[in-house]
Design a protein around this motif. Structure first.
Motif, short mmCIF file in Angstrom:
data_model
loop_
_atom_site.label_atom_id
_atom_site.label_comp_id
_atom_site.label_asym_id
_atom_site.label_seq_id
_atom_site.Cartn_x
_atom_site.Cartn_y
_atom_site.Cartn_z
N MET A 1 16.42 7.62 11.58
CA MET A 1 16.19 6.24 11.99
C MET A 1 15.71 6.22 13.44
O MET A 1 16.36 6.79 14.32
N PHE A 2 14.56 5.59 13.65
CA PHE A 2 13.94 5.57 14.98
C PHE A 2 13.64 4.13 15.42
O PHE A 2 13.44 3.24 14.60
N ARG A 12 2.89 0.21 31.98
CA ARG A 12 3.54 1.52 32.18
C ARG A 12 4.99 1.36 31.74
O ARG A 12 5.58 0.27 31.84
N GLY A 13 5.54 2.48 31.23
CA GLY A 13 6.93 2.45 30.82
C GLY A 13 7.80 3.31 31.73
O GLY A 13 7.35 4.32 32.27
N LEU A 14 9.01 2.89 31.89
CA LEU A 14 9.99 3.64 32.68
C LEU A 14 11.11 4.05 31.73
O LEU A 14 11.78 3.20 31.12
N LEU A 15 11.31 5.35 31.58
CA LEU A 15 12.30 5.90 30.65
C LEU A 15 13.62 6.08 31.37
O LEU A 15 13.68 6.72 32.42
N PHE A 16 14.69 5.54 30.76
CA PHE A 16 16.04 5.67 31.31
C PHE A 16 16.94 6.33 30.26
O PHE A 16 16.82 6.05 29.05
N HIS A 31 8.78 7.00 19.90
CA HIS A 31 9.86 6.78 18.95
C HIS A 31 11.14 7.42 19.49
O HIS A 31 11.10 8.55 19.98
N PHE A 32 12.19 6.69 19.38
CA PHE A 32 13.48 7.18 19.87
C PHE A 32 14.54 6.93 18.79
O PHE A 32 14.47 5.94 18.05
N LEU A 33 15.51 7.86 18.70
CA LEU A 33 16.59 7.68 17.75
C LEU A 33 17.39 6.44 18.09
O LEU A 33 17.63 6.14 19.26
N LYS A 37 21.00 7.13 23.69
CA LYS A 37 21.28 6.27 24.85
C LYS A 37 20.06 6.19 25.77
O LYS A 37 20.15 6.15 26.98
N THR A 38 18.90 6.15 25.12
CA THR A 38 17.63 6.09 25.84
C THR A 38 17.08 4.66 25.77
O THR A 38 17.07 4.04 24.71
N THR A 39 16.62 4.18 26.92
CA THR A 39 15.98 2.85 26.99
C THR A 39 14.66 2.98 27.73
O THR A 39 14.46 3.89 28.56
#
Length: 371
Positions: A1-2, A12-16, A31-33, A37-39
């Protein structure tokens, strides 16, 4: 599940991860699971760089991100004018700011507000947008201005418009009017040498020629007013009323000469002066009117006596000529007869004798009948 995140070309995106910044994300789809705990925070690169709840300093260590940002630091003593593609956008106050440099070209003008006057490089057309942070002063063509920082004189200002930052330094501009001015003394009570109290209305004109000297004097107009008062009292107090009224024109000459002696002290050039009115007390005015009336009556009597004397002399001369010249005497008779005929319809004379004597006798009889 993504979970899917799409970043557009103007974004632009900022990955946290767990709230900590990791890296910058370029346009694309990611795509992130779901349970990770990624935003990702997506930012529009047409707008200033800003992440809610995060301090800008947290991102400045990332060289990849910083390469696409213009970072400007505004010191406590500065204002910065921010332009985008050559157009003024905003005034930046102390702090740190970041702007994406991908779509727009950003330029920044730093100004030190410890020097309050706006630099000449500042485009004057943008000043209406800075009214909350700028003071303006205008010096008219007939004025001289003086600039003060924290109540300390800086320089004299020529006519024109001047702009200053509102900041840590207090700015004040004081102006002096260089046009011809007029000082009026209305109803000044003064006493002559013979203790007569009167009121004077006096006027003088002057121009300020040393504006700084005038500025340095407290209550400048009041001091000139007092000087004018004292000079008038000096002159009036040394004369009797009759002399003052006879020499009223000399007051202006005396006062003007004394004022010009003080002109250097006041930084003023006195141009002219004059008495407008001398107002006497009611009783004194009545006395002077009585004296004037008596003088005029005496003059009238003198003129009447002169006319009577001249008339008598003329009659005497005529009588002498008639006595010496019978033709003239006869002409006078005819003239006399003509005047009588103008007043009487018809005259009948009988008997002999002198015509003039008979006419005189006749006139005497008609006057008696009329009575």
């Amino acid at each position: 599940m993504f979970k899917k995140v799409t970043i557009q070309a103007d974004e632009r995106g900022l990955l946290f991860h767990k709230g900590s910044y990791v890296k910058k994300l370029m346009p694309g789809t990611y795509h992130f699971l779901l349970w990770s705990k990624t935003t990702v925070v997506v930012l529009n690169i047409a707008k200033p760089f800003n992440v809610d709840g995060k301090d800008l300093k947290l991102f400045l260590h990332n060289e990849d991100l910083v390469s696409e940002l213009d970072i400007v630091r505004v010191q406590d003593h500065e204002y910065v004018l921010h332009d985008e593609d050559g157009q003024f956008v905003q005034l930046l106050k102390p702090g740190v700011y970041a702007f994406w440099n991908i779509l727009k070209k950003h330029t920044f003008m730093h100004t030190d507000i410890r020097q309050p006057e706006l630099p000449v490089e500042v485009n004057r057309s943008i000043i209406p947008k800075l009214t909350a942070n700028v003071l303006s002063y205008e010096i008219a063509s007939y004025e001289s201005g003086f600039l003060f920082y924290d109540h300390v004189l800086q320089r004299e200002l020529s006519p024109g418009k001047y702009y200053f930052w509102k900041g840590p330094v207090s700015t004040t501009v004081k102006t002096i009017d260089l046009r011809q001015q007029q000082m009026d003394l209305i109803g000044q009570e003064m006493m002559t040498e013979d203790k007569v109290t009167l009121r004077l209305n006096f006027v003088c004109q002057y121009k300020i020629v040393k504006p700084l000297r005038a500025l340095e004097m407290k209550s400048f107009d009041e001091q000139i007013h007092i000087q004018l008062q004292l000079t008038l009292r000096e002159y009036v107090g040394a004369l009797k009323l009759d002399d003052l009224l006879k020499r009223k024109e000399d007051v202006a000459t005396f006062v003007l000469s004394r004022l010009r002696e003080k002109g250097e002290e006041f930084g003023v050039h006195f141009l002219s002066a004059g008495v407008k009115d001398v107002v006497l007390p009611g009783e004194m005015r009545d006395i002077l009117n009585t004296v004037l009336l008596a003088e005029k009556r005496a003059q009238a009597n003198l003129i009447t006596r002169r006319e009577e004397t001249a008339s008598t002399r003329s009659l005497l001369n005529t009588a002498k000529l008639m006595d010496e010249n019978q033709t003239l005497f006869r002409l006078k008779e005819l003239e006399f007869l003509e005047k009588i005929c103008e007043k009487i319809g018809s005259i009948s004379l009988t008997g002999g004798g002198d015509l003039l004597e008979r006419l005189n006798s006749l006139l005497g009889e008609r006057k008696a009948e009329s009575k």
